[in-house]
Design a protein around this motif. Structure first.
Motif, mmCIF file in Angstrom:
data_model
loop_
_atom_site.group_PDB
_atom_site.id
_atom_site.type_symbol
_atom_site.label_atom_id
_atom_site.label_comp_id
_atom_site.label_asym_id
_atom_site.label_seq_id
_atom_site.Cartn_x
_atom_site.Cartn_y
_atom_site.Cartn_z
ATOM 1 N N HIS A 166 20.777 -22.663 15.755
ATOM 2 C CA HIS A 166 20.066 -21.485 15.260
ATOM 3 C C HIS A 166 18.565 -21.701 15.161
ATOM 4 N N TYR A 167 18.100 -22.956 15.320
ATOM 5 C CA TYR A 167 16.660 -23.205 15.351
ATOM 6 C C TYR A 167 16.014 -22.531 16.563
ATOM 7 N N GLY A 168 16.807 -22.292 17.585
ATOM 8 C CA GLY A 168 16.275 -21.666 18.793
ATOM 9 C C GLY A 168 16.321 -20.148 18.773
ATOM 10 N N ASP A 169 16.554 -19.551 17.622
ATOM 11 C CA ASP A 169 16.673 -18.096 17.516
ATOM 12 C C ASP A 169 15.373 -17.404 17.928
ATOM 13 N N THR A 170 15.461 -16.563 18.935
ATOM 14 C CA THR A 170 14.289 -15.823 19.426
ATOM 15 C C THR A 170 14.273 -14.375 18.957
ATOM 16 N N GLY A 171 15.249 -14.017 18.098
ATOM 17 C CA GLY A 171 15.369 -12.630 17.664
ATOM 18 C C GLY A 171 14.131 -12.047 17.013
ATOM 19 N N PRO A 172 13.529 -12.713 16.006
ATOM 20 C CA PRO A 172 12.367 -12.121 15.335
ATOM 21 C C PRO A 172 11.224 -11.764 16.281
ATOM 22 N N VAL A 173 10.972 -12.622 17.269
ATOM 23 C CA VAL A 173 9.919 -12.315 18.237
ATOM 24 C C VAL A 173 10.369 -11.206 19.180
ATOM 25 N N PHE A 174 11.608 -11.261 19.608
ATOM 26 C CA PHE A 174 12.161 -10.271 20.539
ATOM 27 C C PHE A 174 12.094 -8.866 19.966
ATOM 28 N N TYR A 175 12.423 -8.710 18.662
ATOM 29 C CA TYR A 175 12.482 -7.384 18.055
ATOM 30 C C TYR A 175 11.113 -6.729 17.921
ATOM 31 N N ARG A 176 10.061 -7.517 18.021
ATOM 32 C CA ARG A 176 8.713 -6.942 17.905
ATOM 33 C C ARG A 176 8.417 -5.923 19.000
ATOM 34 N N THR A 177 8.899 -6.201 20.202
ATOM 35 C CA THR A 177 8.505 -5.371 21.351
ATOM 36 C C THR A 177 9.678 -4.834 22.166
ATOM 37 N N ALA A 178 10.901 -5.254 21.881
ATOM 38 C CA ALA A 178 12.042 -4.894 22.743
ATOM 39 C C ALA A 178 12.313 -3.390 22.721
ATOM 40 N N PRO A 179 12.512 -2.784 23.883
ATOM 41 C CA PRO A 179 12.951 -1.387 23.937
ATOM 42 C C PRO A 179 14.356 -1.260 23.338
ATOM 43 N N LEU A 180 14.716 -0.046 22.967
ATOM 44 C CA LEU A 180 15.984 0.189 22.298
ATOM 45 C C LEU A 180 17.166 -0.312 23.125
ATOM 46 N N GLY A 181 17.190 0.029 24.426
ATOM 47 C CA GLY A 181 18.317 -0.360 25.269
ATOM 48 C C GLY A 181 18.491 -1.866 25.329
ATOM 49 N N GLN A 182 17.386 -2.585 25.524
ATOM 50 C CA GLN A 182 17.458 -4.038 25.584
ATOM 51 C C GLN A 182 17.913 -4.629 24.246
ATOM 52 N N MET A 183 17.443 -4.043 23.158
ATOM 53 C CA MET A 183 17.824 -4.545 21.848
ATOM 54 C C MET A 183 19.327 -4.382 21.617
ATOM 55 N N LEU A 184 19.861 -3.219 21.971
ATOM 56 C CA LEU A 184 21.291 -2.981 21.778
ATOM 57 C C LEU A 184 22.120 -3.977 22.567
ATOM 58 N N VAL A 185 21.731 -4.225 23.809
ATOM 59 C CA VAL A 185 22.466 -5.180 24.651
ATOM 60 C C VAL A 185 22.335 -6.591 24.079
ATOM 61 N N TRP A 186 21.120 -6.981 23.673
ATOM 62 C CA TRP A 186 20.877 -8.329 23.143
ATOM 63 C C TRP A 186 21.681 -8.565 21.879
ATOM 64 N N ASN A 187 21.794 -7.531 21.056
ATOM 65 C CA ASN A 187 22.519 -7.675 19.794
ATOM 66 C C ASN A 187 24.017 -7.865 19.982
ATOM 67 N N VAL A 188 24.539 -7.450 21.123
ATOM 68 C CA VAL A 188 25.976 -7.580 21.351
ATOM 69 C C VAL A 188 26.393 -9.039 21.422
ATOM 70 N N TRP A 189 25.563 -9.886 22.067
ATOM 71 C CA TRP A 189 25.975 -11.274 22.244
ATOM 72 C C TRP A 189 24.960 -12.279 21.686
ATOM 73 N N GLN A 190 23.720 -12.292 22.274
ATOM 74 C CA GLN A 190 22.772 -13.316 21.831
ATOM 75 C C GLN A 190 22.474 -13.227 20.346
ATOM 76 N N GLY A 191 22.232 -12.001 19.861
ATOM 77 C CA GLY A 191 21.918 -11.835 18.449
ATOM 78 C C GLY A 191 23.040 -12.299 17.550
ATOM 79 N N GLN A 192 24.264 -11.980 17.928
ATOM 80 C CA GLN A 192 25.406 -12.380 17.120
ATOM 81 C C GLN A 192 25.638 -13.894 17.178
ATOM 82 N N SER A 193 25.426 -14.489 18.347
ATOM 83 C CA SER A 193 25.667 -15.932 18.463
ATOM 84 C C SER A 193 24.707 -16.712 17.579
#
Length: 390
Positions: A166-193
């Motif tokens: 979890h030290y490699g979590d890129t979510g906080p940076v990703f959420y700053r600029t991610a479009p809605l569609g990309q965020m929804l897809v990312w949250n399905v797997w990478q965000g949950q992992s």
């Protein structure tokens, strides 16, 4: 389906008040974190110190304690009707997991998807002895997995000194600029992992299970039904928990200084901080619970009862808060993380809590359940005959 099953249950206002405090604490932590974006560039200021010391982990711990307590209440009421609620409780967890799955598409930090599968572990413990329940809780709280890893790290074992996933979590940076569609897809797997790695590697999963057991045991003892009966015990526990919290908080630095430095054992000092931090969170949460009970059994009961309606809508408000504030903070929406000062966001959070308190009070003059609470109960019993409008 009998009316007794679907009718609105009698309320214990003290328990509802505790749920309200859990909701308030979790929400204010989310506002402090800008729903996780804050961790892309945290700032070591007074606000950071206050929230990380007194709120983060404590409100979440209280929420899990209340979950275990709710399990007991559901199972006990079914027992009183001569009904085995085990299978229906399992289905209830499936429904909760589905609600969490939908919610996690918007906010990956959703806790419902964690509580629901872990809640299944409670089922066989409903009829377990008190000694077994407390014994399992004690073992889980001791965090044997982290202790084993710490021993390995201190010995210089390579596997124990690997940085957590979890030290490699890129979510906080990703959420700053991610479009809605990309965020929804990312949250399905990478965000949950990343979320699940965090819960596993920090021992949070075992802490949750332990607090489930503690909530179950407190419910079985009738602690919140007649707290005055436990006045001497709870005051002794308050003193003990406060001492443990202080010892854990002040002991981190000295214990870490005894461990090898980062060059020799990269994870040793971090694991000491994780262990003592978890024990600090749980013990301070216990202090909060006992202080709330102390105030509730004194002259502040009427004032605290005003929070009970919020506690009855915990699920609805928990999800609603994310649906409102994630689009405000995140890049796909207003991007408020860039221009809304943290102090202003916290004051807005306080105002929003006041609004929720007013809405909840007015709501229950007209309805038996909050909207999502009604959906959850109706889905649990697979009927729409659950009363809603008074």
């Amino acid at each position: 389906m009998t009316n007794a099953m679907t009718a609105a249950p009698a309320r214990n206002l003290l328990i509802d008040t505790l749920r309200a405090f859990a909701l308030i604490g979790v929400y204010m932590v989310h506002m402090f974190e800008q729903y996780e974006i804050y961790w892309a560039a945290p700032q070591q200021n007074l606000t950071h110190t206050i929230f990380t010391t007194f709120f983060m982990g404590k409100a979440f711990s209280l929420l899990t304690l209340c979950f275990g307590l709710s399990f007991f209440l559901l199972m006990e009421k079914a027992d009183q009707r001569g009904v085995d609620f085990s299978k229906r409780f399992a289905w209830r967890m499936v429904v909760l997991a589905f609600i969490g799955l939908v919610h996690s598409l918007v906010y990956r930090g959703d806790i419902l998807m964690v509580l629901a599968p872990l809640g299944l572990v409670l089922i066989p413990y409903h009829r377990a002895s008190n000694q077994m329940i407390l014994g399992v809780a004690a073992v889980l709280l001791a965090q044997p997995g982290l202790l084993f890893q710490l021993a390995g790290a201190l010995s210089g074992e390579p596997w124990a000194n690997q940085p957590p996933h979890h030290y490699g979590d890129t979510g906080p940076v990703f959420y700053r600029t991610a479009p809605l569609g990309q965020m929804l897809v990312w949250n399905v797997w990478q965000g949950q992992s990343f979320k699940w790695w965090f819960f596993l590697e920090t021992g949070r999963l075992f802490q949750i299970l332990a607090l489930f057991m503690v909530g179950l045991r407190l419910g079985r003892a009738g602690f919140f039904d007649n707290p005055d009966r436990f006045k001497a015990e709870r005051r002794a526990a308050l003193t003990a928990l406060a001492a443990i919290a202080i010892a854990c908080h002040l002991g981190v630095g000295p214990l870490q200084s005894l461990a090898p430095d980062a060059a020799t054992a990269p994870m040793a000092r971090k694991l000491i901080g994780t262990l003592l931090g978890g024990w600090f969170d749980v013990s301070l949460m216990g202090v909060y619970v006992l202080l709330i009970v102390e105030l509730y059994t004194g002259p502040f009961r009427k004032a605290l009862d005003r929070l009970a309606p919020m506690g009855r809508m915990t699920l609805t408000f928990y999800v609603l808060q994310s649906l409102i504030w994630v689009p405000i903070f995140y890049g796909f929406g207003l991007g408020a993380w860039k221009w809304l000062p943290q102090s202003t966001a916290l004051w807005l959070g306080v105002g929003f809590l006041v609004l929720q308190g007013i809405v909840a009070t007015l709501w229950f003059k007209r309805f038996h359940y909050g909207p999502l609470e009604w959906v959850w109960r109706a889905a649990t019993y697979r009927t729409t005959k659950v009363p809603f409008v008074r």
